[in-house]
Motif scaffolding. Structure first.
Motif, PDB file in Angstrom:
ATOM      1  N   SER A 292      41.550  32.416  44.075  1.00  0.00           N
ATOM      2  CA  SER A 292      43.577  32.731  44.881  1.00  0.00           C
ATOM      3  C   SER A 292      43.391  34.713  44.896  1.00  0.00           C
ATOM      4  O   SER A 292      44.668  35.118  45.358  1.00  0.00           O
ATOM      5  CB  SER A 292      44.406  31.861  44.002  1.00  0.00           C
ATOM      6  N   ARG A 293      42.762  35.299  44.387  1.00  0.00           N
ATOM      7  CA  ARG A 293      43.038  36.581  43.797  1.00  0.00           C
ATOM      8  C   ARG A 293      41.457  37.781  44.700  1.00  0.00           C
ATOM      9  O   ARG A 293      40.673  36.289  44.593  1.00  0.00           O
ATOM     10  CB  ARG A 293      43.601  37.691  42.601  1.00  0.00           C
TER      11      ARG A 293
ATOM     12  N   ASP B  54      35.785  35.752  39.336  1.00  0.00           N
ATOM     13  CA  ASP B  54      37.162  35.205  39.583  1.00  0.00           C
ATOM     14  C   ASP B  54      38.598  34.147  39.054  1.00  0.00           C
ATOM     15  O   ASP B  54      38.076  34.516  37.906  1.00  0.00           O
ATOM     16  CB  ASP B  54      36.761  33.635  40.519  1.00  0.00           C
ATOM     17  N   ASP B  55      39.511  34.277  39.174  1.00  0.00           N
ATOM     18  CA  ASP B  55      40.599  33.798  38.130  1.00  0.00           C
ATOM     19  C   ASP B  55      40.560  32.515  38.480  1.00  0.00           C
ATOM     20  O   ASP B  55      42.044  31.883  37.836  1.00  0.00           O
ATOM     21  CB  ASP B  55      41.401  34.662  38.894  1.00  0.00           C
TER      22      ASP B  55
ATOM     23  N   TYR C 207      35.231  44.948  44.202  1.00  0.00           N
ATOM     24  CA  TYR C 207      36.796  43.754  44.300  1.00  0.00           C
ATOM     25  C   TYR C 207      36.230  43.705  45.491  1.00  0.00           C
ATOM     26  O   TYR C 207      36.136  44.073  46.730  1.00  0.00           O
ATOM     27  CB  TYR C 207      37.433  44.651  44.302  1.00  0.00           C
TER      28      TYR C 207
END
Length: 595
Positions: free
Chosen positions: A521-522, A540-541, A474
């Motif tokens: 964004s995360r 990714d988000d 991550y």
């Protein structure tokens, strides 16, 4: 004393004889018309029982020989016209023949006896001229005697003999087989010298036999065509081939019902998912009809779309149930959705009224997984649950429809126990059976025919993926992340002995991670997996899927995916419930060394 039908003066009939027995007729007959009607009623019933071409012709011959004639030959056009299709008659081919010996009227054989000069052969192939007498006779559709002026040559064509060999007098009838729209062929009926010649009333009987036979042939041809179309339609809606995801081997079987020509609603599928996981799906739409097939096709497409969102199994079934409600159909379906993770070696399963799968453990135990059944798709009550179980390497999961375990002679529970017994027996040897062999053993005797329902079977043998061949991180979405991803990639590939892939992989990882940082964004995820290929996944988000474009010479960017496309073996982007995953694969060197 029983006598044969046709010829002579009327005599009162005795009790009705069984099919194939010569019926009463002779100088003492009092009701010849009643006798013929009884014979025709029984004969046409027999002919109507035929379910295919050969059965229909066999019943015609059994009804005609020896009760009405001594010999029967049937020629059919090849190819036969079906339905409203317009076709030009081609050649006539001998399709059926039957005869009774003059010495024993109840004895039959399939060819002429050397001791019987009246047992004429039949031509194997006849090519009637388009404007010839035989073609005109068949197109006319009315039976004629062989001694009718001008008919002798047509009879000789069908018998494959010279004209003098055609039986003299009214001992031969040519009965055209004329369907609703097309001529299908002809039946030749011959009486030997030991019985009376045919009469005008016998010509009517021959006409009725030929008419009912032609209608039976048309029914059989339409049935066979419908069965072929239904089978083709069913198979085109099933996956043409199964994927080959790492960590699992797949095999399948589909057997249509042997008792219906209508398409069924059984289906199965195997869908690769992000993270080297795979979705295993099996379902069964209730009923056998084109509507069932259409609903099945829509549900299968919906499952594939939902699987691409990487939802849990119970969520997939929930959305599938909602989709079925929007279809506005009264049809319901059962469905089982399983998700296998080869890295964690776990299985997540959810059911919508479907039969529980069987997990065959490496030690030979056959376990019926306890999965909450839920309501069938289309009922709208929901309530689906996912259960998780360990799926060790060497285990095999079998998903199946009810045709495998349910029949008119046994209920589902008995069938499931019988399936478990077959699987235990198949794995009792020293070496485990191959997956294909295991599928055959699971089918057992059902594979040989006599099935009341369709059977779909999907088998998955779990091999797993070694944890040391997977690296997962991550990372925060910041500008420095691309450099961090390059360093992690270089170190991991060096540990795996894949130094020759470092330069290209670093470049591609850097481009894909940089693109993810722009929209995320995360924390983003980076995953490297070394199996038969080197696979990289970046998640990714953001739901925005990148598209490759050709950058202009003046552009400073826009070449990232172009580079990935040029350097990788394959690449793609998949939307999931949490955003998206961009991946690419590279072939391994000839002799990789995995640490």
């Amino acid at each position: 004393m029983t006598k044969q039908l046709g010829g002579g003066d009327p005599a009162p009939p005795a009790t009705q004889a069984p099919p194939g027995t010569p019926l009463a007729a002779g100088p003492d007959d009092a009701e010849p018309h009643t006798d013929r009607l009884r014979y025709l009623d029984e004969a046409t019933r027999r002919i109507a029982r035929g379910m295919n071409l050969d059965e229909t012709l066999r019943e015609l011959c059994r009804a005609a020989v020896p009760a009405f004639t001594d010999t029967a030959f049937v020629h059919l056009y090849a190819p036969l016209p079906v339905g409203d299709e317009a076709g030009t008659p081609g050649v006539l081919r001998l399709r059926s023949a039957d005869r009774a010996s003059p010495r024993d009227p109840d004895a039959r054989d399939s060819g002429p006896s050397p001791a019987d000069p009246h047992a004429l052969p039949a031509a194997e192939v006849v090519t009637p001229a388009a404007d010839g007498l035989l073609s005109k006779l068949l197109q006319d559709g009315r039976p004629v005697f062989g001694n009718t002026p001008g008919v002798t040559s047509a009879a000789a064509e069908l018998l494959g003999t010279s004209a003098p060999a055609v039986p003299p007098g009214r001992r031969l009838i040519i009965a055209p087989l004329h369907g609703r729209s097309h001529v299908l062929g002809s039946a030749v009926l011959i009486r030997g010298p030991g019985r009376p010649e045919f009469t005008a009333d016998d010509l009517i009987v021959a006409s009725q036999l030929a008419t009912h036979t032609a209608l039976g042939l048309e029914k059989a041809m339409l049935y066979e065509r419908e069965a072929a179309i239904a089978d083709t339609l069913q198979r085109t809606m099933l996956p043409p081939s199964l994927p080959e995801p790492p960590g699992v081997r797949l095999a399948s079987r589909y057997l249509p019902s042997s008792r219906t020509a209508q398409v069924g609603g059984d289906w199965y599928d195997a869908i690769p998912l992000p993270g080297n996981r795979v979705a295993l799906v099996i379902g069964d739409v209730m009923g056998h009809s084109m509507t069932s097939a259409a609903i099945m096709g829509q549900l299968r497409t919906s499952v594939q779309t939902l699987a691409g969102l990487d939802l849990p199994p119970d969520e997939v079934l929930h959305h599938l149930d909602e989709q079925a409600g929007r279809l506005g159909s009264e049809h319901t379906a059962t469905c089982l959705y399983a998700m296998y993770d080869p890295v964690q070696q776990r299985l997540l399963v959810s059911s919508a009224g479907h039969l529980p799968p069987v997990l065959l453990h490496p030690d030979g135990r056959a376990e019926v997984l306890q999965v909450p059944p839920g309501a069938p798709i289309g009922v709208g009550s929901g309530g689906f649950e996912s259960v998780e179980t360990h799926a060790p390497a060497g285990a095999t999961l079998l998903l199946y429809t009810d045709g495998l375990v349910e029949s008119r002679d046994s209920d589902v529970l008995t069938g499931v126990e019988a399936l478990r017994a077959r699987l235990r027996a198949a794995t009792s040897g020293a070496a485990p059976p191959t997956l294909e062999k295991l599928c055959d053993e699971a089918l057992g005797a059902l594979g040989a025919g006599g099935r009341d329902d369709d059977i779909a079977l999907l088998a998955a043998r779990f091999e797993g993926i070694l944890p040391e061949t997977v690296a997962y991180w991550y990372m925060a979405p910041r500008p420095q992340t691309a450099g961090q991803a390059r360093r992690l990639t270089r170190r991991t590939l060096g540990h795996w002995g894949l130094e020759s892939l470092v330069e290209a992989t670093e470049l591609m990882v850097s481009e894909v991670v940089a693109n993810a940082v722009r929209f995320a964004s995360r924390p983003i995820t980076l995953r490297l997996l070394c199996t038969d290929v080197l696979r990289c996944e970046v998640g990714d988000d953001s739901p925005i899927v990148p598209r490759m474009r050709h950058a202009r010479l003046s552009d400073e960017g826009g070449r990232g995916l172009f580079l990935v496309d040029q350097l990788s073996q394959s690449w793609g982007a998949t939307r999931v419930s949490t955003g998206k995953v961009v991946w690419f694969e590279q072939p391994l060197p000839d002799t990789p060394t995995n640490g």
